[in-house]
Structures are given as C-alpha cells and as structure tokens.
Write an enzyme that holds these catalytic residues in place. Sequence first.
Site, short mmCIF file in Angstrom:
data_model
loop_
_atom_site.label_atom_id
_atom_site.label_comp_id
_atom_site.label_asym_id
_atom_site.label_seq_id
_atom_site.Cartn_x
_atom_site.Cartn_y
_atom_site.Cartn_z
N VAL A 105 -31.77 -51.08 7.67
CA VAL A 105 -30.51 -51.69 7.26
C VAL A 105 -29.33 -50.97 7.93
CG1 VAL A 105 -29.10 -52.41 5.29
CG2 VAL A 105 -31.58 -52.21 5.03
N GLY A 106 -29.36 -49.67 7.90
CA GLY A 106 -28.25 -48.88 8.47
C GLY A 106 -28.03 -49.14 9.95
N GLU A 107 -29.15 -49.35 10.68
CA GLU A 107 -29.02 -49.56 12.13
C GLU A 107 -28.67 -51.00 12.48
OE1 GLU A 107 -32.66 -48.15 14.05
OE2 GLU A 107 -32.63 -46.39 12.78
N GLY B 189 -36.60 -47.91 1.65
CA GLY B 189 -36.22 -46.76 0.84
C GLY B 189 -34.86 -46.30 1.37
N LYS C 22 -50.98 -44.67 10.66
CA LYS C 22 -50.10 -44.99 11.79
C LYS C 22 -50.20 -43.84 12.77
CE LYS C 22 -46.48 -47.21 9.15
NZ LYS C 22 -45.21 -46.89 8.56
N ARG D 268 -32.32 -58.83 4.89
CA ARG D 268 -31.93 -60.01 5.67
C ARG D 268 -31.94 -61.25 4.77
NH1 ARG D 268 -36.00 -58.23 10.29
NH2 ARG D 268 -36.96 -57.54 8.37
N ARG E 182 -36.80 -50.28 -5.51
CA ARG E 182 -36.69 -49.12 -6.42
C ARG E 182 -35.32 -49.10 -7.09
NH1 ARG E 182 -38.51 -44.67 -2.20
NH2 ARG E 182 -39.58 -46.26 -0.99
N ARG F 9 -47.50 -36.14 9.48
CA ARG F 9 -46.42 -36.34 8.51
C ARG F 9 -47.00 -36.09 7.12
NH1 ARG F 9 -44.16 -41.54 5.61
NH2 ARG F 9 -42.31 -40.59 4.74
N ASN G 217 -49.66 -40.43 10.68
CA ASN G 217 -49.02 -40.68 9.39
C ASN G 217 -50.01 -41.48 8.56
OD1 ASN G 217 -47.46 -41.40 7.24
ND2 ASN G 217 -45.82 -42.36 8.44
N HIS H 218 -37.15 -38.18 3.08
CA HIS H 218 -36.57 -38.64 4.35
C HIS H 218 -36.02 -37.48 5.18
CE1 HIS H 218 -35.53 -42.88 2.57
NE2 HIS H 218 -36.71 -42.92 3.18
N GLU I 196 -38.52 -40.62 13.49
CA GLU I 196 -39.21 -39.57 12.74
C GLU I 196 -40.40 -39.01 13.53
OE1 GLU I 196 -39.04 -40.66 8.18
OE2 GLU I 196 -38.72 -42.41 9.41
P1 ADP Z 1 -38.86 -48.47 5.65
O1 ADP Z 1 -39.22 -47.61 6.85
O2 ADP Z 1 -38.21 -47.75 4.52
O3 ADP Z 1 -39.96 -49.39 5.21
P2 ADP Z 1 -37.01 -49.75 7.47
O4 ADP Z 1 -36.20 -48.59 7.88
O5 ADP Z 1 -37.95 -50.34 8.45
O6 ADP Z 1 -37.74 -49.48 6.10
O7 ADP Z 1 -35.99 -50.90 6.99
C1 ADP Z 1 -36.46 -52.13 6.51
C2 ADP Z 1 -35.27 -52.93 6.01
O8 ADP Z 1 -34.35 -53.12 7.10
C3 ADP Z 1 -35.64 -54.31 5.49
O9 ADP Z 1 -35.10 -54.52 4.21
C4 ADP Z 1 -34.97 -55.22 6.48
O10 ADP Z 1 -34.50 -56.36 5.87
C5 ADP Z 1 -33.80 -54.40 6.96
N1 ADP Z 1 -33.26 -54.97 8.20
C6 ADP Z 1 -33.85 -55.07 9.41
N2 ADP Z 1 -33.06 -55.75 10.26
C7 ADP Z 1 -31.94 -56.10 9.56
C8 ADP Z 1 -30.74 -56.84 9.86
N3 ADP Z 1 -30.56 -57.36 11.07
N4 ADP Z 1 -29.83 -57.00 8.88
C9 ADP Z 1 -30.03 -56.49 7.66
N5 ADP Z 1 -31.12 -55.80 7.32
C10 ADP Z 1 -32.07 -55.61 8.24
#
Ligand code: ADP
Length: 397
Positions: free
Chosen positions: A332-334, A212, A14, A285, A241, A91, A7, A180, A384
């Site tokens: 964030v989702g996870e 993102g 990466k 966070r 964004r 990628r 990537n 994505h 991914e």
């Molecule tokens: P990308 O791949 O788009 O750069 P990621 O999927 O790695 O981003 O997500 C990064 C975001 O996930 C950051 O804003 C980070 O604050 C958030 N994040 C990670 N752990 C937590 C948590 N425990 N609670 C809330 N947000 C989190």
Amino acid sequence: MKTLIINCGSSSLKYKLINMVDEKDIVSGLVERIGLDGAKLVQKNEIGEKHIIEKEIKNHKDAVELVLNTLTDIKVGVIKSMDEIIAVGHRVVHGGEKYSSSIIIDEEVIEYLNECSKLAPLHNPANITGIKACQSLMPNTKMVAVFDTAFHGTLPEKAYIYAIDYNLYKNHKIRKYGFHGTSHKYVAHKVSEAMGKDIKDLKIISCHLGNGASISAIKGGECIDTTMGFTPLAGVPMGTRSGNIDPSIIPFLVENCGYSIEEVSEALNKKSGVLGISGVSSDFRDIENAALKGDKRAQLALDIFHYRIRAEIGSFIVNMGGVDVILFTAGVGENSPETREECLKGLEFLGLKLDKEKNKVRGKLSEISKEDSIVKAYVVPTNEELMIAKETLALVK
Ligand code: ADP
C-alpha cells in the site's frame, strides 16, 4: 558470491537466490501446499519466465531438496553445483529478547528459537523446520538467522514495557517486541542514502503499509519505538487485523457474545481491520474502488486507517523531538498515492509540503515532497530478502 534466502511458512517455502556482486535476484520461487494435495514449485527467473513443477512434496526437507535440484537442474538451473551458494539466510520471525542482531545458526541458536516458539507459534516452528531441512541437505554451508524482531532490540524500556504487572514481563517475557524489522532497517538506510545523509543524523518515520502494517520511529539509526507489539496484531488497523483495541473488549466478547478464546483470536486476526470495518475486502485496491463508487463503510475503513496512522506519526514526532523524513513502503505504501496523501495531512504546520505530481509515483524510490519542504517525504520500495542476504554475507565473510 551467491546467497540463498529461505522464508519458511507452515506449508510454504519462499526462496530467492541473490547475486551479491550486483545485488540482483537470480531466481525467486515459491513451494506451496507442502504436505498437502496439489503441492507445487513455481520458480521465476530474472526475466520473469516461470518454471512449474507439480509433484508430491511430503515435508519441508522434500521442499528444500526440490529447490536445490531445481537450482542446479541442467535445463532450468542457474548454478552448476550447490557449492556456488556461499551461505543461506533464513528469515526468522521471533528472536526473543536475546537476539537483537542476525546470528550464525548453531545448536544453541536452534534451542533458543524453540523457546521463542511460544511467542510466535504460527511462525517460529516453521522457520526452524526450514533451517533443519537446509542443514541436513547442505551440511557444509553456513546458515544465518535474520530476525523480524531484531531491529527493535534498541527500544528503550519505557517503550517496550506494558503497563501491567511487571512480573508478567519477568516471568513470561510479555513485552513489546515489534516486527517488520528487516524492512524498516532496509528502507531507513535506503532513504538516508537517497538524501545523501548519514543515518546517524536523521530522525526517520518509516511506514510499512501492506497487508500487515507497522510504523517505526528511527532516531540516529536506532529504532526507538514501533507500533506492533507482543505480536503483529498490535498497532494500526491492517488488512484483517484489528490493531490496538481496548483490552476489555476481549472478556466482553467471551462473556456476552458467546466467543471462545480461539474465536476471539480468529476474529481479531482474520476478520477485523479494514475487512472488518468495510465488509468489502482486505485488499486496499478493492476498498479504494468501493469507496470511489460511494460505499460508505469502505470510505470509513480508509478514514480510520489514515487517522490512526496520522496519530502514530504524531506521537513518534513528539517522542523523537522532531522528524526529518517520513517514508512509505510495502504494497500500500509504495502503490497508493491516496493513502500517502491522507497519512501526511495535518503535517503542513511542521513544514511538510507534499508534491502531488511527484506523489503519483508507484513502486519506485523517489522523493514525494516539494524541494522547499522542511520535512521530507519519500517512497522507498522494500526488499527484505536483499537485507537478509546482506546481513548473511556480512556474518559469514
Ligand atoms: P504483505 O507482504 O503484508 O502480505 P504487501 O506488502 O504485498 O503485503 O501489500 C499487499 C497490499 O498492498 C494489498 O492490500 C494490496 O491491495 C495493496 N496494494 C497493492 N497495489 C496497490 C495499489 N495500486 N493501490 C492500493 N493498494 C495496493
């Protein structure tokens, strides 16, 4: 059965070497500051031990050479020779209108990717540089391009044509592409497996919420709509964004606020989103912590983020004629139970019952809805690189 995943960014690379027998990472690494002072390679093995090399890395070819030397190094290497790598999966951000699936790279593919560079000027040129560097150092190894846009190739015209002069689409290819895609595809298949259902029988809403963020509606395994658009700036607000705004704001900023076009682009891509609203940070966070301590703008940033995600979920449910499962993935989702709970609020009338105990999970594939919930909710960690490796292997086999 080892596949190398690359990537390439403008000054970074990466990589991951994946064993396709057990689908486990053998090593992952990052080459940073290519062509700049302070360049280095950091490689991590399966137990997290780091190997760091600091040296001048003039260009991407040097970077790929260093990666290959490190992978085959007598002391820290993990393979005896490059021949163990059966293929390289790259990628690539933009596959334009032509590539709605992954493809083995040849001269014609590179030519088309060059054409697509104007659609993704920050990403495609770097991706192409990485491909060429690998080709010159591994001339006998097959290379595959896996596109961020490809999974959205099934969008119907009514979802991807903007309501502007149709000639702008015909002449300049201005349309929704979506991004994505590799992640949305991976998590959609994972959730179907977890539910013990055929993806063809499911209506899935996939929320990829990281720095993102994008949301996709996946019906019968095909993506029918997604929130990102012509570029990854569209859709819901993100870390920095803006997501969708009234387009008239752009000429207003130029005519009345003294912005140049470059400054508008910088403001919308780098200084907007939850960072712009809160003034605190782009990291969720930090924003969640600030909001907990009573910072009103941090709370407002979160409220807007959740509100806009709910609005997209609602619109996708209507346009799919229902939903079976809503899933959350990416940083964030996870990891944020609060975000998931807020994004699912208002869906109780459809029979979605969130299990607050189960929703405390972080970074693990798990159902977070109650057993009797009609619409299911899941956390599905994305991967991914593994998706790229699987697509690569399927093509070269
Ligand atoms: P990308 O791949 O788009 O750069 P990621 O999927 O790695 O981003 O997500 C990064 C975001 O996930 C950051 O804003 C980070 O604050 C958030 N994040 C990670 N752990 C937590 C948590 N425990 N609670 C809330 N947000 C989190």
